[in-house]
Design a protein around this motif. Structure first.
Motif, PDB file in Angstrom:
ATOM      1  N   ALA A 183       8.333   4.487   7.916  1.00 54.93           N
ATOM      2  CA  ALA A 183       8.574   5.951   8.330  1.00 54.93           C
ATOM      3  C   ALA A 183       9.724   6.431   7.513  1.00 54.93           C
ATOM      4  CB  ALA A 183       9.320   5.843   9.738  1.00 54.93           C
ATOM      5  N   ARG A 184      10.742   5.444   7.016  1.00 52.95           N
ATOM      6  CA  ARG A 184      11.811   5.955   6.274  1.00 52.95           C
ATOM      7  C   ARG A 184      11.391   6.052   4.699  1.00 52.95           C
ATOM      8  NH1 ARG A 184      16.664   2.046   8.139  1.00 52.95           N
ATOM      9  NH2 ARG A 184      17.918   3.088   6.387  1.00 52.95           N
ATOM     10  N   LEU A 185      10.571   5.373   4.310  1.00 53.23           N
ATOM     11  CA  LEU A 185      10.236   5.483   2.903  1.00 53.23           C
ATOM     12  C   LEU A 185       8.994   6.475   2.782  1.00 53.23           C
ATOM     13  CD1 LEU A 185       9.219   1.574   2.360  1.00 53.23           C
ATOM     14  CD2 LEU A 185      10.824   2.990   1.044  1.00 53.23           C
TER      15      LEU A 185
ATOM     16  N   SER B  98       0.658  -1.309  -0.188  1.00 55.29           N
ATOM     17  CA  SER B  98      -0.058  -0.097   0.021  1.00 55.29           C
ATOM     18  C   SER B  98       0.767   1.275  -0.063  1.00 55.29           C
ATOM     19  CB  SER B  98      -0.938   0.013   1.299  1.00 55.29           C
ATOM     20  OG  SER B  98      -1.837   1.218   1.390  1.00 55.29           O
ATOM     21  N   CYS B  99       1.799   1.379   0.812  1.00 55.55           N
ATOM     22  CA  CYS B  99       2.856   2.431   0.694  1.00 55.55           C
ATOM     23  C   CYS B  99       3.392   2.552  -0.534  1.00 55.55           C
ATOM     24  CB  CYS B  99       4.178   2.169   1.775  1.00 55.55           C
ATOM     25  SG  CYS B  99       5.460   3.293   1.930  1.00 55.55           S
TER      26      CYS B  99
ATOM     27  N   GLU C 114      20.278  -4.559   4.663  1.00 57.82           N
ATOM     28  CA  GLU C 114      19.720  -3.797   5.853  1.00 57.82           C
ATOM     29  C   GLU C 114      18.320  -4.581   6.314  1.00 57.82           C
ATOM     30  OE1 GLU C 114      18.994   0.334   8.094  1.00 57.82           O
ATOM     31  OE2 GLU C 114      19.732   0.417   6.085  1.00 57.82           O
ATOM     32  N   VAL C 115      18.503  -5.066   7.494  1.00 51.89           N
ATOM     33  CA  VAL C 115      17.256  -5.806   7.724  1.00 51.89           C
ATOM     34  C   VAL C 115      16.384  -4.547   8.678  1.00 51.89           C
ATOM     35  CG1 VAL C 115      15.970  -7.315   9.209  1.00 51.89           C
ATOM     36  CG2 VAL C 115      17.889  -8.014   7.893  1.00 51.89           C
ATOM     37  N   VAL C 116      15.429  -4.009   8.110  1.00 50.46           N
ATOM     38  CA  VAL C 116      14.555  -3.052   8.589  1.00 50.46           C
ATOM     39  C   VAL C 116      13.209  -3.351   9.050  1.00 50.46           C
ATOM     40  CG1 VAL C 116      13.673  -0.545   8.182  1.00 50.46           C
ATOM     41  CG2 VAL C 116      15.828  -1.430   7.179  1.00 50.46           C
ATOM     42  N   ALA C 117      12.890  -3.074  10.305  1.00 48.57           N
ATOM     43  CA  ALA C 117      11.590  -3.546  10.866  1.00 48.57           C
ATOM     44  C   ALA C 117      10.497  -2.692  10.257  1.00 48.57           C
ATOM     45  CB  ALA C 117      11.359  -3.030  12.421  1.00 48.57           C
ATOM     46  N   LEU C 118       9.195  -3.333  10.083  1.00 45.91           N
ATOM     47  CA  LEU C 118       8.265  -2.571   9.296  1.00 45.91           C
ATOM     48  C   LEU C 118       7.885  -1.228   9.713  1.00 45.91           C
ATOM     49  CD1 LEU C 118       6.132  -2.722   6.779  1.00 45.91           C
ATOM     50  CD2 LEU C 118       4.384  -3.853   8.390  1.00 45.91           C
ATOM     51  N   PRO C 119       7.678  -0.898  10.945  1.00 48.97           N
ATOM     52  CA  PRO C 119       7.267   0.550  11.229  1.00 48.97           C
ATOM     53  C   PRO C 119       8.384   1.291  10.962  1.00 48.97           C
ATOM     54  CG  PRO C 119       6.740  -0.920  13.096  1.00 48.97           C
ATOM     55  CD  PRO C 119       7.579  -1.782  12.067  1.00 48.97           C
TER      56      PRO C 119
END
Length: 202
Positions: free
Chosen positions: A196-198, A52-53, A187-192
């Motif tokens: 936010a970064r996207l 969705s993002c 880089e393993v990035v948690a969903l929240p």
């Protein structure tokens, strides 16, 4: 998080036009009724949030699905895992889970081995769409997700892996492979944090 024996990692700048690669979230892997599948509802839901993002920002999304059109393709892989033979083009198992709501303009690439890049033209599609970085998740963590992440690195894409979107029948393998990808390839990035970064990308 680094563990004893890990090499120090540097910071890799992420791009401004990322693509989302959804690895093998077909019914063959998302359904508990499939011998290849598991209880991955939370991973599908997390991937739907991520998709969705991307749709809101107009960024491209690519889905992969494993399909075998004949008895000979990837014969060694299929001999090693005979259950893969169920993934025929005339079956429900190769269709992308409807909860991900594939849009008409979004691309589904068929593959026959773990990596979504191998012999699929995915790298060329990313180049044609001016993609400069990739976000990857799907099924399963230790198999097709990891293989796709390794190839993304080999094609020189800064890569994020979103752990909430990755599923694995073996939880120890899931954790070990996320650690290994973070230590070497992505880089393993948690969903929240990823959302936010996207959202902050210009």
């Amino acid at each position: 998080m680094l563990q004893p024996g890990d090499l120090a990692t540097g910071t890799v700048p992420f791009g401004h036009r990322p693509a989302l690669i959804v690895v093998d979230m077909s019914y063959g892997f998302t359904s508990v009724e499939s011998p290849l599948g598991g209880a991955f509802d939370s991973q599908v839901d997390a991937m739907a949030q991520l998709a969705s993002c991307f749709r809101q920002r107009g960024w491209p999304i690519y889905f992969s699905t494993v399909v075998y059109h004949d008895e000979h393709t990837s014969s060694v892989f299929r001999q090693h895992l005979p259950v893969l033979n169920m993934l025929r083009p005339d079956t429900h198992w190769v269709q992308i889970d409807q909860r991900l709501a594939v849009q008409p303009h979004e691309v589904i690439v068929e593959k026959t081995v773990p990596s979504a890049f191998f012999n699929t033209g995915l790298a060329e599609l990313l180049a044609a769409a001016a993609v400069d970085s990739v976000v990857i998740g799907g099924l399963t963590t230790s198999g097709c997700v990891r293989a796709t992440v390794v190839d993304a690195l080999q094609y020189n894409f800064p890569t994020w892996v979103i752990p909430e979107t990755c599923g694995e029948r073996n939880l120890q393998a899931h954790a070990a492979n996320l650690h290994d990808m973070a230590a070497k390839y992505a880089e393993v990035v948690a969903l929240p944090q990823a959302l936010a970064r996207l959202a902050a990308l210009k």
